[in-house]
Design an enzyme around this catalytic site. Structure first.
Site, PDB file in Angstrom:
ATOM      1  N   ASN A 171      20.515 -35.733  18.848  1.00  0.00           N
ATOM      2  CA  ASN A 171      20.248 -36.882  19.731  1.00  0.00           C
ATOM      3  C   ASN A 171      20.350 -36.549  21.225  1.00  0.00           C
ATOM      4  O   ASN A 171      19.653 -37.155  22.029  1.00  0.00           O
ATOM      5  CB  ASN A 171      21.109 -38.090  19.342  1.00  0.00           C
ATOM      6  CG  ASN A 171      22.588 -37.834  19.412  1.00  0.00           C
ATOM      7  OD1 ASN A 171      23.028 -36.680  19.463  1.00  0.00           O
ATOM      8  ND2 ASN A 171      23.374 -38.892  19.414  1.00  0.00           N
ATOM      9  N   GLY A 248      28.588 -34.460  15.425  1.00  0.00           N
ATOM     10  CA  GLY A 248      27.667 -34.997  14.427  1.00  0.00           C
ATOM     11  C   GLY A 248      28.311 -36.146  13.692  1.00  0.00           C
ATOM     12  O   GLY A 248      29.227 -36.795  14.207  1.00  0.00           O
ATOM     13  N   CYS A 304      26.050 -41.886  19.902  1.00  0.00           N
ATOM     14  CA  CYS A 304      27.341 -42.203  19.279  1.00  0.00           C
ATOM     15  C   CYS A 304      28.059 -43.290  20.067  1.00  0.00           C
ATOM     16  O   CYS A 304      28.890 -44.007  19.535  1.00  0.00           O
ATOM     17  CB  CYS A 304      28.198 -40.947  19.209  1.00  0.00           C
ATOM     18  SG  CYS A 304      28.364 -40.144  20.806  1.00  0.00           S
ATOM     19  N   GLU A 478      36.064 -33.393  24.910  1.00  0.00           N
ATOM     20  CA  GLU A 478      35.130 -32.499  25.595  1.00  0.00           C
ATOM     21  C   GLU A 478      34.964 -32.982  27.031  1.00  0.00           C
ATOM     22  O   GLU A 478      34.944 -34.184  27.286  1.00  0.00           O
ATOM     23  CB  GLU A 478      33.782 -32.473  24.861  1.00  0.00           C
ATOM     24  CG  GLU A 478      33.890 -31.781  23.502  1.00  0.00           C
ATOM     25  CD  GLU A 478      32.556 -31.535  22.831  1.00  0.00           C
ATOM     26  OE1 GLU A 478      31.664 -32.397  22.943  1.00  0.00           O
ATOM     27  OE2 GLU A 478      32.403 -30.480  22.177  1.00  0.00           O
TER      28      GLU A 478
HETATM   29  P1  NAP Z   1      24.715 -34.688  11.243  1.00  0.00           P
HETATM   30  O1  NAP Z   1      23.777 -34.973  10.140  1.00  0.00           O
HETATM   31  O2  NAP Z   1      26.163 -34.734  10.955  1.00  0.00           O
HETATM   32  O3  NAP Z   1      24.289 -33.266  11.811  1.00  0.00           O
HETATM   33  C1  NAP Z   1      24.913 -32.699  12.935  1.00  0.00           C
HETATM   34  C2  NAP Z   1      24.751 -31.208  12.886  1.00  0.00           C
HETATM   35  O4  NAP Z   1      25.420 -30.706  11.735  1.00  0.00           O
HETATM   36  C3  NAP Z   1      23.309 -30.735  12.760  1.00  0.00           C
HETATM   37  O5  NAP Z   1      23.165 -29.524  13.447  1.00  0.00           O
HETATM   38  C4  NAP Z   1      23.167 -30.511  11.257  1.00  0.00           C
HETATM   39  O6  NAP Z   1      22.155 -29.606  10.911  1.00  0.00           O
HETATM   40  C5  NAP Z   1      24.530 -29.928  10.950  1.00  0.00           C
HETATM   41  N1  NAP Z   1      24.918 -30.041   9.556  1.00  0.00           N
HETATM   42  C6  NAP Z   1      24.569 -30.975   8.651  1.00  0.00           C
HETATM   43  N2  NAP Z   1      25.177 -30.717   7.472  1.00  0.00           N
HETATM   44  C7  NAP Z   1      25.913 -29.590   7.645  1.00  0.00           C
HETATM   45  C8  NAP Z   1      26.757 -28.822   6.796  1.00  0.00           C
HETATM   46  N3  NAP Z   1      26.989 -29.160   5.526  1.00  0.00           N
HETATM   47  N4  NAP Z   1      27.353 -27.721   7.299  1.00  0.00           N
HETATM   48  C9  NAP Z   1      27.158 -27.361   8.586  1.00  0.00           C
HETATM   49  N5  NAP Z   1      26.366 -28.051   9.435  1.00  0.00           N
HETATM   50  C10 NAP Z   1      25.760 -29.166   8.971  1.00  0.00           C
HETATM   51  O7  NAP Z   1      24.501 -35.676  12.462  1.00  0.00           O
HETATM   52  P2  NAP Z   1      23.144 -36.011  13.196  1.00  0.00           P
HETATM   53  O8  NAP Z   1      22.385 -36.965  12.359  1.00  0.00           O
HETATM   54  O9  NAP Z   1      22.461 -34.774  13.658  1.00  0.00           O
HETATM   55  O10 NAP Z   1      23.681 -36.718  14.519  1.00  0.00           O
HETATM   56  C11 NAP Z   1      24.016 -38.043  14.569  1.00  0.00           C
HETATM   57  C12 NAP Z   1      25.512 -38.240  14.417  1.00  0.00           C
HETATM   58  O11 NAP Z   1      26.194 -37.520  15.436  1.00  0.00           O
HETATM   59  C13 NAP Z   1      25.929 -39.673  14.587  1.00  0.00           C
HETATM   60  O12 NAP Z   1      26.908 -39.997  13.642  1.00  0.00           O
HETATM   61  C14 NAP Z   1      26.510 -39.698  15.997  1.00  0.00           C
HETATM   62  O13 NAP Z   1      27.422 -40.746  16.221  1.00  0.00           O
HETATM   63  C15 NAP Z   1      27.147 -38.357  16.071  1.00  0.00           C
HETATM   64  N6  NAP Z   1      27.340 -37.954  17.464  1.00  0.00           N
HETATM   65  C16 NAP Z   1      28.608 -37.936  17.958  1.00  0.00           C
HETATM   66  C17 NAP Z   1      28.828 -37.606  19.281  1.00  0.00           C
HETATM   67  C18 NAP Z   1      30.217 -37.590  19.853  1.00  0.00           C
HETATM   68  O14 NAP Z   1      30.397 -37.016  20.922  1.00  0.00           O
HETATM   69  N7  NAP Z   1      31.209 -38.188  19.206  1.00  0.00           N
HETATM   70  C19 NAP Z   1      27.748 -37.258  20.095  1.00  0.00           C
HETATM   71  C20 NAP Z   1      26.468 -37.291  19.561  1.00  0.00           C
HETATM   72  C21 NAP Z   1      26.284 -37.640  18.231  1.00  0.00           C
HETATM   73  P3  NAP Z   1      20.685 -30.148  10.508  1.00  0.00           P
HETATM   74  O15 NAP Z   1      20.101 -30.713  11.713  1.00  0.00           O
HETATM   75  O16 NAP Z   1      19.965 -28.966  10.059  1.00  0.00           O
HETATM   76  O17 NAP Z   1      20.915 -31.161   9.434  1.00  0.00           O
END
Ligand code: NAP
Length: 498
Positions: A171, A248, A304, A478
């Protein structure tokens, strides 16, 4: 109900082609851009059209291991560099980010969808982490203290944690990367970065800039892959990495925490949110509406920190809803590269479907649509700015991240009622509170269970502030002065003087 303006222009411009032709698409391992060992690639898709933009290398387990081996090999010499050397590399990278902001913004908009103005904003924000940690590199300190009971002395030193694994979401494809890579470099840690498969191009571009800025080979390595779990789990369990920093979803974060337990890796977890946005009757209504738009519509709601539940005191909810719907319905939806567009597409079809389902669920439970609410037909994964009112607490969207341009309004009676509702979630990332009563503002800010609070403002992110959540929204911070601590170990040296 108000209808939406839509931009329909669909030509691929020469500028878009040129940026894609220059984009880095390989793995970056040990200072070299390489193909995946088996030659595999995958497509990066333009979410505004659902069409491939370009292919990038699809790393295998062996590629991941080569990247970690490069990071491990580079760790001792990188830890021995001076803070000033590391700071200078970051400052050069900061300058290059600004010099290339137009091309980088276009690349980001193509792969992620957000309007160009927002992509430029993200690159400035991403660059701020680079500049901030260039400053922090030369401020790493320690301590010297007399032992309370005697003649001994305590020396406290800070040292780099060691090779890190950095995993980022789609995102904010540049800012989430610099928020980890810059403090890792500042602290003297090498790393393997795994960007999200949907938006790898911005991270690859940033790593290219770091190389140009003089970063030594092997210090930062990047693997792009469609097999996130398959490639990263062996690295986490290898015993060679010392830390995992992940941004994530909470769901994936929990899986990774379990994997990290095997070798007791240091962890930083920036996870999901479910931000309450609370408007009291004594608030400035215009400011609150603008704040809600900022907190809701930045990044099409795919943040997020996005306002996920908007609680408005009963006496003003009608007026607030009307003004919000008026402004949101006037936002132009379209390809992020086109002039005047304020709302780009969602990241993919699954995201578009999920947002539609959440809206249907809320409406099925009695919510009323003030604007939007219908998934458009045609190419791209668009969803219109939507305002719902009278959303019941039982609606799925009060528990789940909407991650789309949908503002759900719920009325409340008094302060204690709204605090109880706001805290009724496993998440605790950020909250927003609008009131002109100072005592109430501080009371609510202290009682609400979130790591960050926006008081009369809808965006809290700042490289110089500690970003992070409590409860299931994460571990660690962070940015700010604490951001570099996540990449440092504290060593205590006991000195006998007599
Ligand atoms: P995600 O599905 O959890 O994926 C995040 C990252 O993890 C991606 O690079 C993904 O790779 C990787 N990943 C997925 N499964 C994995 C596994 N089993 N082992 C290792 N890596 C794995 O999240 P997203 O849909 O990309 O992002 C949205 C989420 O991020 C939301 O919940 C949002 O709230 C959160 N977020 C939090 C913050 C914060 O600072 N708190 C900031 C931004 C976003 P792939 O892309 O290849 O699946």
């Amino acid at each position: 109900m108000v209808s939406h303006q839509t931009v329909t222009e669909t030509t691929t411009s020469a500028a878009e082609r040129a940026v894609l032709d220059q984009a880095r698409t390989g793995l970056y391992i040990g200072g070299s851009w390489v193909d995946a060992r088996d030659g595999a690639t995958f497509d990066v898709v333009d979410p505004s059209r659902g069409q491939p933009l370009c292919a990038v290398a699809d790393a295998s387990v062996a590629d991941g291991r080569a990247a970690l081996d490069a990071a491990v090999a580079a760790q001792p010499s990188f830890a021995a560099t001076t803070p000033r050397e590391r700071s200078d590399v970051l400052m050069r990278a900061f300058e290059l980010l600004h010099e290339r902001i137009d091309d980088l913004a276009l690349l980001m908009t193509l792969e992620m969808g957000k309007p160009l103005a927002e992509s430029r904003g993200e690159i400035s924000y991403a660059a701020e982490f680079v500049r901030h940690f260039a400053g922090e590199a030369v401020r790493i300190d320690g301590g010297y203290q007399q032992a309370p009971g005697g003649s001994g002395r305590f020396l406290v030193a800070k040292q780099p944690v060691g090779p890190c694994l950095l995993i980022t979401p789609w995102n904010f494809p540049m800012a989430m990367a610099t928020r980890k890579i810059a403090p890792a470099i500042a602290a003297g840690c090498t790393s393997v970065v795994k960007p999200a498969a949907q938006t790898p191009l911005s991270t690859l571009a940033f790593v290219g800039i770091l190389a140009e800025a003089g970063l030594a080979d092997g210090v930062v390595n990047v693997v792009t892959t469609t097999a996130a779990g398959g490639v990263m789990e062996p690295l986490i369990r290898s015993g060679l990495a010392r830390k995992l920093s992940f941004t994530g979803s909470t769901k994936v974060g929990k899986v990774l925490l379990e994997q990290c337990a095997e070798n007791v890796l240091r962890t930083s977890m920036e996870l999901g949110g479910n931000a309450p946005f609370i408007v009291f009757e004594d608030a400035d209504l215009d400011e609150a509406v603008d704040g809600a738009i900022a907190a809701k519509m930045r990044n099409m709601g795919e943040a997020c920190t996005a306002a996920n539940r908007i609680y408005v005191q009963s006496g003003i909810i009608g007026e607030f809803g009307q003004r919000l719907a008026q402004k949101m319905s006037a936002m132009t939806v379209g390809r992020g590269v086109d002039d005047g567009v304020r709302v780009g597409p969602l990241i993919d079809e699954a995201a578009q479907r999920k947002v539609g389902e959440l809206v249907d669920d809320a409406v099925g439970q009695g919510a009323r649509v003030l604007t939007g609410g219908q998934t458009p037909s045609g190419e791209g994964y668009f969803y219109p700015p939507t305002v719902l009112t009278d959303v019941p607490q039982s609606a799925r969207m009060t528990d789940e991240e909407i991650f789309g341009p949908v503002a759900p309004l719920t009325p409340f009676g008094d302060e204690s009622e709204v605090i109880a509702a706001a805290n009724d979630t496993e998440y605790g990332l950020v909250s927003f509170v609008y009131t002109n009563d100072l005592r109430r503002a501080l009371r609510v800010a202290e009682t609400i269970e979130t790591g960050m609070v926006g008081l009369n403002q809808g965006v809290v992110s700042n490289a110089a502030a500690p970003f992070g959540g409590i409860k299931q929204s994460g571990l660690g911070r962070e940015g700010g002065s604490v951001g570099i601590e996540e990449f440092l170990e504290t060593k205590y040296i006991a000195i006998a003087l007599s």
